[in-house]
Scaffold this motif. Structure first.
Motif, PDB file in Angstrom:
ATOM      1  N   SER A  50       0.833  -1.253   0.232  1.00  0.00           N
ATOM      2  CA  SER A  50      -0.141  -0.079   0.068  1.00  0.00           C
ATOM      3  C   SER A  50       0.849   1.199   0.056  1.00  0.00           C
ATOM      4  CB  SER A  50      -1.016   0.062   1.041  1.00  0.00           C
ATOM      5  OG  SER A  50      -1.805  -1.217   1.210  1.00  0.00           O
ATOM      6  N   SER A  51       2.024   1.202   0.845  1.00  0.00           N
ATOM      7  CA  SER A  51       2.696   2.286   0.794  1.00  0.00           C
ATOM      8  C   SER A  51       3.403   2.557  -0.591  1.00  0.00           C
ATOM      9  CB  SER A  51       3.878   2.128   1.996  1.00  0.00           C
ATOM     10  OG  SER A  51       4.803   1.205   1.676  1.00  0.00           O
ATOM     11  N   PHE A  52       3.697   1.415  -1.421  1.00  0.00           N
ATOM     12  CA  PHE A  52       4.224   1.671  -2.620  1.00  0.00           C
ATOM     13  C   PHE A  52       3.367   2.474  -3.436  1.00  0.00           C
ATOM     14  CE2 PHE A  52       6.674  -2.391  -2.820  1.00  0.00           C
ATOM     15  CZ  PHE A  52       7.884  -1.785  -1.919  1.00  0.00           C
ATOM     16  N   ALA A  76      11.374  12.718  -9.332  1.00  0.00           N
ATOM     17  CA  ALA A  76      11.777  12.552  -7.784  1.00  0.00           C
ATOM     18  C   ALA A  76      11.026  11.659  -7.099  1.00  0.00           C
ATOM     19  CB  ALA A  76      11.824  14.026  -7.260  1.00  0.00           C
ATOM     20  N   ARG A  77       9.612  11.636  -7.438  1.00  0.00           N
ATOM     21  CA  ARG A  77       8.771  10.657  -6.663  1.00  0.00           C
ATOM     22  C   ARG A  77       9.017   9.294  -7.029  1.00  0.00           C
ATOM     23  NH1 ARG A  77       3.204  12.985  -6.536  1.00  0.00           N
ATOM     24  NH2 ARG A  77       4.270  14.683  -5.539  1.00  0.00           N
ATOM     25  N   ILE A  78       9.208   9.075  -8.469  1.00  0.00           N
ATOM     26  CA  ILE A  78       9.433   7.621  -8.958  1.00  0.00           C
ATOM     27  C   ILE A  78      10.990   7.237  -8.255  1.00  0.00           C
ATOM     28  CG2 ILE A  78       9.754   6.039 -10.946  1.00  0.00           C
ATOM     29  CD1 ILE A  78       6.987   7.165 -10.585  1.00  0.00           C
ATOM     30  N   GLY A 129      12.318   8.030  -5.689  1.00  0.00           N
ATOM     31  CA  GLY A 129      12.224   7.617  -4.263  1.00  0.00           C
ATOM     32  C   GLY A 129      11.748   6.397  -4.055  1.00  0.00           C
ATOM     33  N   ALA A 130      10.678   6.124  -4.701  1.00  0.00           N
ATOM     34  CA  ALA A 130       9.848   4.824  -4.551  1.00  0.00           C
ATOM     35  C   ALA A 130      10.637   3.818  -5.161  1.00  0.00           C
ATOM     36  CB  ALA A 130       8.710   4.961  -5.622  1.00  0.00           C
ATOM     37  N   VAL A 131      11.606   3.636  -6.207  1.00  0.00           N
ATOM     38  CA  VAL A 131      12.393   2.727  -6.309  1.00  0.00           C
ATOM     39  C   VAL A 131      13.498   2.388  -5.270  1.00  0.00           C
ATOM     40  CG1 VAL A 131      14.515   1.900  -7.935  1.00  0.00           C
ATOM     41  CG2 VAL A 131      12.399   3.174  -8.855  1.00  0.00           C
ATOM     42  N   LYS A 132      14.212   3.470  -4.541  1.00  0.00           N
ATOM     43  CA  LYS A 132      14.929   3.213  -3.377  1.00  0.00           C
ATOM     44  C   LYS A 132      14.214   2.402  -2.522  1.00  0.00           C
ATOM     45  CE  LYS A 132      17.764   7.306  -4.744  1.00  0.00           C
ATOM     46  NZ  LYS A 132      18.049   8.691  -4.525  1.00  0.00           N
ATOM     47  N   TYR A 133      13.210   3.059  -2.005  1.00  0.00           N
ATOM     48  CA  TYR A 133      12.095   2.394  -1.161  1.00  0.00           C
ATOM     49  C   TYR A 133      11.822   1.003  -1.208  1.00  0.00           C
ATOM     50  CZ  TYR A 133       8.213   2.256   1.923  1.00  0.00           C
ATOM     51  OH  TYR A 133       7.261   1.657   3.011  1.00  0.00           O
ATOM     52  N   ALA A 134      11.611   0.747  -2.556  1.00  0.00           N
ATOM     53  CA  ALA A 134      11.153  -0.567  -2.747  1.00  0.00           C
ATOM     54  C   ALA A 134      12.401  -1.678  -2.895  1.00  0.00           C
ATOM     55  CB  ALA A 134      10.561  -0.608  -4.240  1.00  0.00           C
ATOM     56  N   ILE A 135      13.490  -1.100  -3.271  1.00  0.00           N
ATOM     57  CA  ILE A 135      14.556  -2.130  -3.172  1.00  0.00           C
ATOM     58  C   ILE A 135      14.987  -2.377  -1.848  1.00  0.00           C
ATOM     59  CG2 ILE A 135      16.987  -2.196  -3.775  1.00  0.00           C
ATOM     60  CD1 ILE A 135      16.537  -0.705  -6.409  1.00  0.00           C
ATOM     61  N   LEU A 136      15.100  -1.481  -1.007  1.00  0.00           N
ATOM     62  CA  LEU A 136      15.426  -1.774   0.331  1.00  0.00           C
ATOM     63  C   LEU A 136      14.587  -2.529   1.228  1.00  0.00           C
ATOM     64  CD1 LEU A 136      18.320  -0.991   2.001  1.00  0.00           C
ATOM     65  CD2 LEU A 136      17.863   0.454  -0.309  1.00  0.00           C
ATOM     66  N   ASN A 137      13.213  -2.224   1.044  1.00  0.00           N
ATOM     67  CA  ASN A 137      12.267  -2.841   1.628  1.00  0.00           C
ATOM     68  C   ASN A 137      12.189  -4.385   1.015  1.00  0.00           C
ATOM     69  OD1 ASN A 137       9.961  -1.717   3.707  1.00  0.00           O
ATOM     70  ND2 ASN A 137      10.865  -0.135   2.463  1.00  0.00           N
ATOM     71  N   PRO A 162       7.289  12.147  -1.615  1.00  0.00           N
ATOM     72  CA  PRO A 162       6.040  12.229  -1.972  1.00  0.00           C
ATOM     73  C   PRO A 162       5.140  13.260  -1.634  1.00  0.00           C
ATOM     74  CG  PRO A 162       6.486  10.930  -0.416  1.00  0.00           C
ATOM     75  CD  PRO A 162       7.693  11.239  -0.644  1.00  0.00           C
ATOM     76  N   LYS A 163       3.802  13.305  -1.656  1.00  0.00           N
ATOM     77  CA  LYS A 163       3.316  14.440  -1.068  1.00  0.00           C
ATOM     78  C   LYS A 163       3.548  14.410   0.495  1.00  0.00           C
ATOM     79  CE  LYS A 163       0.292  15.616  -4.252  1.00  0.00           C
ATOM     80  NZ  LYS A 163      -0.055  16.894  -4.701  1.00  0.00           N
ATOM     81  N   ILE A 164       3.265  15.634   0.823  1.00  0.00           N
ATOM     82  CA  ILE A 164       3.573  15.904   2.463  1.00  0.00           C
ATOM     83  C   ILE A 164       2.808  14.874   3.337  1.00  0.00           C
ATOM     84  CG2 ILE A 164       3.002  17.447   4.345  1.00  0.00           C
ATOM     85  CD1 ILE A 164       5.616  17.958   2.951  1.00  0.00           C
ATOM     86  N   VAL A 165       1.490  14.787   3.023  1.00  0.00           N
ATOM     87  CA  VAL A 165       0.698  13.914   3.774  1.00  0.00           C
ATOM     88  C   VAL A 165       1.270  12.466   4.018  1.00  0.00           C
ATOM     89  CG1 VAL A 165      -0.868  13.260   2.158  1.00  0.00           C
ATOM     90  CG2 VAL A 165      -1.562  13.059   4.603  1.00  0.00           C
ATOM     91  N   THR A 166       1.599  12.060   2.800  1.00  0.00           N
ATOM     92  CA  THR A 166       2.300  10.711   2.553  1.00  0.00           C
ATOM     93  C   THR A 166       3.607  10.549   3.302  1.00  0.00           C
ATOM     94  OG1 THR A 166       1.447  10.364   0.391  1.00  0.00           O
ATOM     95  CG2 THR A 166       3.108   8.721   1.124  1.00  0.00           C
ATOM     96  N   SER A 167       4.560  11.604   3.409  1.00  0.00           N
ATOM     97  CA  SER A 167       5.570  11.473   4.073  1.00  0.00           C
ATOM     98  C   SER A 167       5.364  11.706   5.721  1.00  0.00           C
ATOM     99  CB  SER A 167       6.476  12.827   4.093  1.00  0.00           C
ATOM    100  OG  SER A 167       6.930  12.776   2.558  1.00  0.00           O
ATOM    101  N   ALA A 168       4.099  12.329   6.011  1.00  0.00           N
ATOM    102  CA  ALA A 168       3.824  12.301   7.450  1.00  0.00           C
ATOM    103  C   ALA A 168       3.462  10.770   7.941  1.00  0.00           C
ATOM    104  CB  ALA A 168       2.652  13.223   7.609  1.00  0.00           C
TER     105      ALA A 168
END
Length: 522
Positions: A164-166, A176-178, A180-188, A258-264
């Protein structure tokens, strides 16, 4: 029921035959309600105008149920529901103890307030691309992680909120959003793989993944099982999820995109699930291995604290600064795990509650500063005190809270952790906690000096991007500040709840008895 030959079969030995008490359904409510809300939002995906209202209604009901669950657990002890009526460990159990109920309630509050802020942060395109279904499904995964009584299903709920977070990360189409998502996905993906390997290994050793059953069987295994290997695998996997040193570099590379609310939401909730998993597995299931790993965890905690706050001092982008402060807070919580006694664990749990509220508020504050000043960069911001004095007051209170200064909520958990470290003979760890608080004060003092007190810069390009901060954003910020101030000014009930949660980890007999009522230990 009878067999084909007419022989009666006693199902009571394998299946729960008594009806489930209505109050026991509360243990799955923080999971089921967001799931059903997400399904409804998917069904109504073309009705973008009502998406936010439906999500808010579902999350508000989740808060009510989580509060009732917390009250019942606090009064009567852990409650359990086992799926399919099969007796544990064969049936999958949901088990709510003081720790799970406390964090589930705090998470539901954070999710509702973030959804409230999102009403002004998510545009029509974001709603059409599924922001609110992803949000509610992520909250279901968070609730499931806090309330499951099975290690494999902890992995399953990790996957639910990670997937869901992806979706939340990629709502939008900028580069930039894409990235960040790739880095987040690989480490997770790496962390999840390690988690699954350790869980398969654990099942191969014990033949069960029910947490209460594992606790019962752990003492009987002795030195026959490779427990230190398992504990180390879980430490690395959950440490990566929690953004602990040295596997924390993915967080500041992705949380500011991402959007500020997503970062929060991510900052407030996701790293705390990694910490919760460490507490549940290392303290309740593998206490001897946690004790052996305690010096290593202490050094990891110190490095995480110092590198996080030094990274915050080096930043000029407020979003990235908050991300590094979040990492530093992970180190503070890990210091409680390193100490490992009742005081250390209660301090870590109390800090987790504080961090869920305050880090979420800091990200929302960053979005409001961008609205009022036209930028996230401290090099461009100036004069916000004159333009938005209420925002300045909120920023000052949050700076006090995250730095551990009165009247903020961060004061009391740091006091508890410093005292616990000194009592455990780890004065160096207490010193790191205090130095980290000092440097955090400097980092946010710099934000206040440059963005709020500095005279207004004459920059026409930025002036065109400035806009009035919506009242809805102020309402969300105040809703997070209120419990933070309550914790700072009247800490007794919060400290008592954290102590109760820590006691349940150190002496889980009530938890085990709730899962296996009336059944002797092997």
């Amino acid at each position: 029921m009878a067999a084909t030959g007419g022989t009666a079969i006693d199902l009571a030995a394998a299946i729960i035959t008594a009806p489930t008490a209505p109050a026991d359904w509360l243990v799955i409510a923080p999971v089921v309600i967001p799931l059903l809300t997400g399904a409804l939002l998917v069904a109504l995906r073309h009705r973008t105008g009502v998406q936010g209202a439906i999500a808010l209604a579902g999350l508000a009901l989740t808060i009510v149920c989580a509060a009732l669950l917390f009250a019942r657990v606090s009064a009567q002890g852990p409650i359990v529901m086992t799926m399919g009526r099969w007796l544990p460990p064969f049936g999958i159990s949901f088990a709510a103890d003081a720790l799970g109920a406390l964090l589930s309630l705090t998470a539901s509050i954070v999710g509702f307030i973030a959804a409230l802020y999102s009403l002004r942060d998510i545009d029509i395109a974001g709603r059409r691309y599924g922001f609110y279904p992803f949000l509610t499904l992520m909250m279901a995964g968070v609730g499931g992680a806090f309330l499951t009584g099975d290690v494999f299903n902890l992995y399953v709920w990790f996957e639910v909120f990670v997937i869901s977070s992806f979706g939340l990360l990629v709502v939008g189409d900028d580069e930039a959003r894409i990235d960040g998502a790739v880095k987040y996905a690989i480490l997770n993906l790496i962390a999840t793989t390690l988690f699954l390997i350790a869980t398969g290994y654990l099942y191969g050793v014990f033949g069960t993944l029910n947490m209460a059953d594992l606790h019962r069987k752990m003492a009987a295994v002795g030195s026959e099982a490779p427990m230190m290997t398992l504990a180390t695998l879980y430490l690395v996997a959950f440490g990566m999820k929690a953004a602990a040193f040295p596997v924390n570099f993915w967080l500041p590379a992705s949380y500011h995109t991402p959007k500020i609310v997503t970062s929060a939401l991510f900052g407030g909730l996701l790293t705390k699930i990694g910490l919760y998993a460490l507490l549940r597995v290392l303290v309740m299931i593998m206490p001897a291995e946690r004790l052996a790993l305690s010096p290593l965890i202490g050094w990891i905690a110190a490095a995480t604290m110092l590198l996080g706050v030094l990274g915050a001092l080096a930043q000029s982008d407020i979003r990235r600064m908050v991300g590094f402060v979040l990492i530093s807070g992970v180190g503070v919580m890990l210091s409680g795990l390193a100490v490992g006694d009742a005081a250390g664990l209660s301090g870590a749990i109390l800090y987790a509650v504080h961090s869920m509220l305050v880090v979420t508020a800091l990200y929302l504050l960053a979005g409001m500063i961008r609205d009022a000043g036209g930028s996230f960069s401290l090099e461009a911001l100036a004069g916000l005190y004159d333009r938005a004095p209420v925002l300045a007051a909120g920023a000052l209170l949050l700076a006090f809270a995250i730095a551990g200064l009165p009247p903020g909520s961060g004061l009391w958990p740091k006091i508890v952790l410093v005292r616990a470290s000194l009592d455990a003979g780890a004065g160096w760890l207490a010193a790191v906690i205090l130095v980290t608080g000092l440097l955090t004060t400097v980092a946010f003092g710099r934000v206040f000096l440059l963005a709020f007190w500095r005279e207004n810069a004459d920059n026409p390009a930025l002036a065109e991007r400035r806009r009035k901060v919506p009242h809805l954003a102020f309402a969300a910020l105040i809703a997070l500040l209120a419990p933070s101030l309550a914790m700072g000014l009247y800490p007794e009930p919060f400290v008592a709840a954290a102590k109760n949660a820590a006691a349940g980890l150190l002496e889980p007999t009530p938890y085990v008895d709730a899962v296996f009522p009336g059944r002797a230990a092997p």
